[in-house]
Design an enzyme around this catalytic site. Structure first.
Site, mmCIF file in Angstrom:
data_model
loop_
_atom_site.group_PDB
_atom_site.id
_atom_site.type_symbol
_atom_site.label_atom_id
_atom_site.label_comp_id
_atom_site.label_asym_id
_atom_site.label_seq_id
_atom_site.Cartn_x
_atom_site.Cartn_y
_atom_site.Cartn_z
ATOM 1 N N ASP A 1 0.852 -1.174 0.000
ATOM 2 C CA ASP A 1 0.000 0.000 0.000
ATOM 3 C C ASP A 1 0.895 1.233 0.000
ATOM 4 O OD1 ASP A 1 -2.239 1.532 -0.018
ATOM 5 O OD2 ASP A 1 -2.919 1.021 1.999
ATOM 6 N N CYS B 1 -8.392 -24.598 18.502
ATOM 7 C CA CYS B 1 -9.667 -24.859 19.151
ATOM 8 C C CYS B 1 -9.792 -26.299 19.642
ATOM 9 C CB CYS B 1 -10.802 -24.528 18.195
ATOM 10 S SG CYS B 1 -10.858 -22.762 17.768
ATOM 11 N N ALA C 1 -12.010 2.616 0.092
ATOM 12 C CA ALA C 1 -12.802 3.377 1.060
ATOM 13 C C ALA C 1 -14.149 2.733 1.364
ATOM 14 C CB ALA C 1 -12.986 4.821 0.587
ATOM 15 N N ASP D 1 -3.789 7.370 -3.715
ATOM 16 C CA ASP D 1 -5.124 7.816 -4.108
ATOM 17 C C ASP D 1 -5.761 8.577 -2.953
ATOM 18 O OD1 ASP D 1 -5.248 5.335 -2.680
ATOM 19 O OD2 ASP D 1 -7.374 5.226 -3.172
#
Length: 493
Positions: A93, A284, A196, A128
């Site tokens: 990113d 678990c 977003a 962006d």
């Protein structure tokens, strides 16, 4: 856009694919989960993500590395793969998340893309503008124009073999999302993240999420690989995959673990509310909730993160198998019953049955009618559309029973599809498995099929003989159709 994505099989808009990542010589099978790796805090190491959970690709933040004296030089000298100890594909990113959170970052698109290439990223991301939900059209348009300019700048940067993403914004304005997607697809970028949308998922606004994704898909060519940014919860993977999303990134496995939260395909549980672990993963089966709760923070968080990863990767595999077998809609129907807002998302998805039908296979393994929503699946839409193209004889009996000698020709009446020529009786999806106690929507859908055929054949004399359809369905059959054998049936909502 480079030719780096191949679709092998469809179910609805869901697809099994292969994403070729040339810089690392890796081919990622999609749908794929990208665990988010924090360069500073690694609850689970990238090597363990690869060896234990089978991660083929991960995502980390190049802006954090860029701004860190501790991480920047090792990444430049050793390369990102050696620094993280991961041999699969690595996506980075750009700092847009920090931009959304803090309002400013001190790096340009040219600088961060060049840095991503220098440290050996396989898939880089421009800077962006993440436009949040519910902003005005003016703000969403203005910010997309800035993002579009930066995508243009990114095209001028020498990125070598590194794939480059084109994030798609547009807030909660579907037409802007569609336009932004078409404009992004006109660039030479390779991967298309839908940006977003995390606030929508955090607020359980799955109907709005579906609207955003469906609009984006309309603007993209079918060859475009789609990344749903921040879609880290396993309860929504099937729904997102059915919309045509190929990549999901998840920080939830670690963030939730540090908050003592336990992921399931039906939602999230808090550790202190569990008496039993409803899972078969090693964590678990080897521990109880009480045992894990008494551990020190590091051990407890690590085990919860391992469970969260196991259930997340398990669900991705389940989605893949469902697409392969053509049972993705059955899986989606099962998963969305875990939360009312997921049901809203699924029903919004079915509003776009025509859009999904364009890639939905005409033949699959089975069609299970599981709820009133099943009457709106793409297979039903397709059958109704084809009824409008069929030529009927001068007189035609449509019956839920056997052929009658009183009529020259008869077709079957199959709920929820409607009229079915007898020669197609054994063809998918007309062999659907349905419950004995069908709901009103199933009969209404079948009646709609009758209306489609009648409208397309105005010269045919139709007779319908049914086995006790509800009045609400019989009442929608066109008046010029003769209806016989009607015994009112108790309607099931």
């Amino acid at each position: 856009m480079r030719d780096n994505f191949e679709v092998r099989r469809y179910d609805g808009a869901g697809r099994l694919g292969k994403l070729t990542v040339p810089r690392s010589s890796v081919t990622v099978e999609t749908p794929a989960l990208l665990p988010v790796v924090n360069p500073h805090v690694q609850t689970i190491s990238p090597a363990q993500l690869e060896s234990q959970f089978g991660a083929e690709i991960l995502i980390t933040n190049s802006y954090i590395i860029y701004g860190s004296d501790q991480l920047r030089e090792p990444a430049l000298e050793e390369g990102l793969h050696d620094t993280l100890d991961f041999s699969g594909a690595i996506m980075t990113d750009s700092g847009s998340f920090q931009l959304a959170e803090y309002g400013n970052i001190d790096v340009t698109t040219e600088e961060i893309l060049a840095f991503q290439r220098e440290i050996g990223s396989d898939i880089g991301t421009p800077v962006d503008i993440p436009t949040p939900p519910d902003v005005s059209r003016e703000q969403a348009t203005e910010e997309w124009e800035t993002t579009r300019e930066r995508l243009g700048v990114a095209e001028s940067v020498d990125t070598g073999e590194m794939l480059v993403t084109a994030p798609i914004q547009g807030s909660t304005h579907p037409d802007l999302r569609e336009q932004a997607a078409a404009e992004a697809a006109s660039t030479d970028h390779d991967l298309f993240p839908i940006g977003a949308v995390v606030p929508l998922m955090n607020e359980y606004r799955f109907a709005d999420l579906v609207e955003a994704v469906a609009a984006t898909k309309r603007g993209l060519p079918e060859s475009a690989p789609v990344h749903l940014f921040g879609a880290g919860h396993p309860m929504m993977f099937a729904l997102a995959a059915a919309l045509g999303c190929d990549l999901f990134d998840s920080a939830a496995y670690a963030l939730y673990a540090r908050d003592d939260r336990y992921l399931t395909v039906r939602g999230t549980e808090h550790l202190d509310e569990l008496s039993y672990f409803p899972c078969e993963c090693p964590v678990c089966t080897e521990h109880t909730p009480d045992e894990v709760a008494t551990m020190d923070d590091e051990s407890r968080h690590r085990l919860l993160a391992e469970h969260n990863l196991a259930v997340s990767f398990g669900e991705i595999r389940r989605v893949k198998e469902a697409i392969r077998r053509g049972t993705l809609f059955e899986l989606v129907e099962t998963r969305v019953r875990g939360h009312p807002t997921l049901v809203d998302g699924y029903r919004t998805l079915l509003d776009y049955a025509d859009q999904l039908e364009t890639t939905d296979p005409v033949a699959k393994e089975s069609f299970f009618y599981l709820s009133a929503d099943s009457a709106r699946r793409p297979e039903v839409t397709r059958h109704h559309d084809r009824l409008g193209r069929l030529d009927a004889p001068d007189e035609l009996l449509l019956t839920t029973g056997q052929h009658s000698d009183r009529y020259e020709e008869s077709w079957r009446l199959v709920v929820p599809f409607g009229p079915v020529p007898r020669s197609l009786s054994d063809v998918y999806p007309l062999t659907a498995e349905t419950p004995d106690r069908l709901d009103r929507s199933a009969y209404l859908a079948a009646a709609d099929g009758v209306a489609r055929l009648v409208e397309a054949n105005p010269e045919t004399a139709f007779t319908v003989v049914h086995d006790g359809w509800p009045e609400s369905a019989v009442g929608t059959i066109p008046d010029r159709v003769t209806v016989e054998g009607y015994t009112p049936q108790e309607e099931q909502d």
